[in-house]
Design an enzyme around this catalytic site. Structure first.
Site, mmCIF file in Angstrom:
data_model
loop_
_atom_site.group_PDB
_atom_site.id
_atom_site.type_symbol
_atom_site.label_atom_id
_atom_site.label_comp_id
_atom_site.label_asym_id
_atom_site.label_seq_id
_atom_site.Cartn_x
_atom_site.Cartn_y
_atom_site.Cartn_z
ATOM 1 N N PHE A 127 0.626 -1.365 -0.339
ATOM 2 C CA PHE A 127 -0.555 -0.031 -0.005
ATOM 3 C C PHE A 127 0.859 1.215 -0.208
ATOM 4 C CE2 PHE A 127 -0.463 2.058 4.022
ATOM 5 C CZ PHE A 127 0.493 1.670 4.778
ATOM 6 N N LYS A 128 2.374 1.141 0.610
ATOM 7 C CA LYS A 128 3.021 2.433 0.441
ATOM 8 C C LYS A 128 3.438 2.576 -0.943
ATOM 9 C CE LYS A 128 4.913 1.725 4.797
ATOM 10 N NZ LYS A 128 4.233 -0.186 5.370
ATOM 11 N N ASP A 129 3.179 2.161 -1.757
ATOM 12 C CA ASP A 129 3.205 2.977 -3.237
ATOM 13 C C ASP A 129 2.010 3.694 -3.348
ATOM 14 O OD1 ASP A 129 4.927 1.446 -4.073
ATOM 15 O OD2 ASP A 129 3.692 -0.276 -4.773
#
Ligand SMILES: *Cc1c(COP(=O)(O)O)cnc(C)c1O
Length: 485
Positions: A127-129
């Site tokens: 999810f960090k993208d």
């Protein structure tokens, strides 16, 4: 919009100024002076927008020092189905964050339903993208405008580092120095980071835990002379630009899972540094109808303990468990101070006093303070999960729905199950894809997790990284020798 520090002793700043920095100079974290409120008319208008347009609407409430047309163009360049293409078979990439129902629940509003909010379809499959890709484009824009350069120093337990590197690779004027805990990431995570051959990316594996790496980053950032001279910037979890970008998918997930803006939802968030769920807290403060935020931890249950008992007791790195959901192996939740600032009525003196206790190796206890009662008004519940829970949940999810979830998402599903309620649907935020943690998937299922196209031979690519001691001076020397000149 002005931003102020949770410790109250730093000058107010605008968005572009704090974007390139990390901690405030007084050691606090920046927050907007007020949270913009969304009206019923906003929610109605936003429900049908594309992800990129929704991102613009939300971000423009927090950012007024970038012209609207430029901010819109940055959102449109960032949130494309081509960037977030690694969807599960059958999911709609044009949604950017598709909702997958595991159990549809009852009626048009899916009461009692259970869904995954897919946040890990970007280039590094976590999810960090979602935030980092935006940050890469914002950095490039702001640095170009100012004719400046930056050297990003970060610490990662696995997913932040790769997301930062894939967002910043090849961007001119930016170098990335990324510290990771030596030997503590999965083979896939190591390959993702260390196989990058871009000249502006430096991987440093420190012989310690994630918290040791993060302490080095904090020490360097607190050396104001060094930070200024070498133009040190941050993209780790405390970066406000990341938190604000994450607010968007709480709205997108809400719209994706409901038919009307009258309805409430619960959101379950696999948590470590409290960055993801802090964005959920802010979305809720803005007026998004989130009933409960379900904070899920693994064996490193500092946050769960806080929400159950009112006591915040960060652990030392010696007390930090190495688990099979390693991106949550965190025992000092760096964004937690942002929530506590709100909890104590935004009184920086109280935050200073509480963190004085924490930073001298102690803890704080909100029982017998007015803040213990205030906590109930913020909608948090919590729970923790063990390795056995993770294996059981991965197996049960495969068996019941034919879907392979990653270990962090499994923690979210396990804790969500304990708080499930027939009145509302619960969305579990899918924070990574299973392939990133395939050792545990093999242990649970005795099979290989699905691998998106393009990741077939990742681990056989040549790798590049420097191994170093947990020593601030050694790291500073390396940065001095390799910064942008
Ligand atoms: C970073 C990460 C988390 C924890 O998110 P925080 O914002 O640190 O709470 C959970 N799951 C995965 C897969 C992650 O990469």
């Amino acid at each position: 919009m002005r931003y102020l520090s949770t410790r109250g002793r730093a000058p107010d700043q605008q968005f572009c100024d704090i974007l390139l920095g990390g901690l405030a100079p007084d050691g606090g974290l920046y927050l907007p002076e007020t949270y913009p409120k969304v009206s019923a008319a906003d929610l109605a208008a936003w429900r049908t927008l594309s992800y990129a347009d929704l991102a613009f609407e939300i971000l423009s409430r927090f950012i007024d020092d970038i012209p609207a047309a430029d901010l819109r163009a940055i959102c449109q360049k960032t949130y494309t189905p081509a960037v977030y293409c690694n969807t599960r078979a059958g999911s709609d990439a044009t949604a950017i964050t598709p909702v997958t129902w595991l159990e549809a629940g009852n009626g048009p509003n899916h009461q009692g339903g259970l869904a995954l909010l897919e946040l890990s379809n970007g280039p590094t499959l976590a999810f960090k993208d979602m935030a980092m890709q935006l940050l890469g484009n914002l950095f490039e824009y702001v640095l170009d405008k100012r004719g400046e350069q930056t050297n990003i120093l970060g610490a990662t337990s696995g997913d932040t580092g790769s997301a930062a590197e894939y967002a910043m690779r090849g961007k001119h004027g930016v170098r990335v120095f990324m510290l990771s805990p030596h030997g503590r990431m999965s083979a896939f995570q190591r390959a993702q980071m260390y196989s990058l051959q871009d000249d502006n990316i430096f991987n440093i594996a420190v012989k310690g835990m994630f918290d040791d790496a993060q302490d080095i980053v904090k020490a360097v950032s607190n050396d104001h002379a060094f930070k200024a001279k070498y133009k040190i910037g941050a993209v780790n979890s405390i970066n406000w630009g990341r938190v604000v970008a994450q607010i968007v998918y709480y709205f997108a997930g809400y719209f994706g899972a409901t038919a009307s803006n009258e309805q409430q939802v619960d959101m379950a968030v696999p948590s470590g540094n409290f960055g993801n769920i802090c964005a959920g807290h802010i979305a809720r403060m803005m007026g998004l109808p989130i009933r409960q935020l379900i904070c899920a931890t693994n064996e490193n249950d500092v946050l769960d303990e806080f929400f159950r008992t009112g006591v915040y007791r960060p652990r030392s790195s010696a007390e930090t468990h190495v688990t099979s959901s390693p991106s949550m192996d965190i025992s000092k939740a760096s964004n937690f101070e942002r929530f506590v600032f709100d909890l104590v009525g935004r009184d920086p003196a109280v935050v200073c006093q509480l963190w004085q206790q924490v930073e001298s190796g102690g803890s704080f206890d909100l029982n017998d303070t007015p803040y213990r009662d205030a906590l109930a008004g913020f909608g948090f519940v919590s729970g923790s999960s063990s390795h056995a829970d993770r294996l059981g949940t991965i197996r049960a999810t495969k068996k019941a729905y034919g879907i392979v979830v990653d270990t962090h998402t499994a923690d979210g599903l396990k804790v969500a199950a304990a708080h499930r309620d027939a009145a509302v649907p619960v969305l579990v935020l899918e924070t990574a894809q299973a392939v990133k943690f395939e050792e545990t998937i093999r242990e649970a299922l005795n099979e290989e997790p699905p691998r998106p196209e393009g990741f077939a031979h990742l681990e056989s690519l040549p790798q590049r990284c420097e191994v170093m001691a947990v020593d601030v001076d050694v790291i500073k020397d390396f940065i001095r020798a390799h910064v942008v000149d």
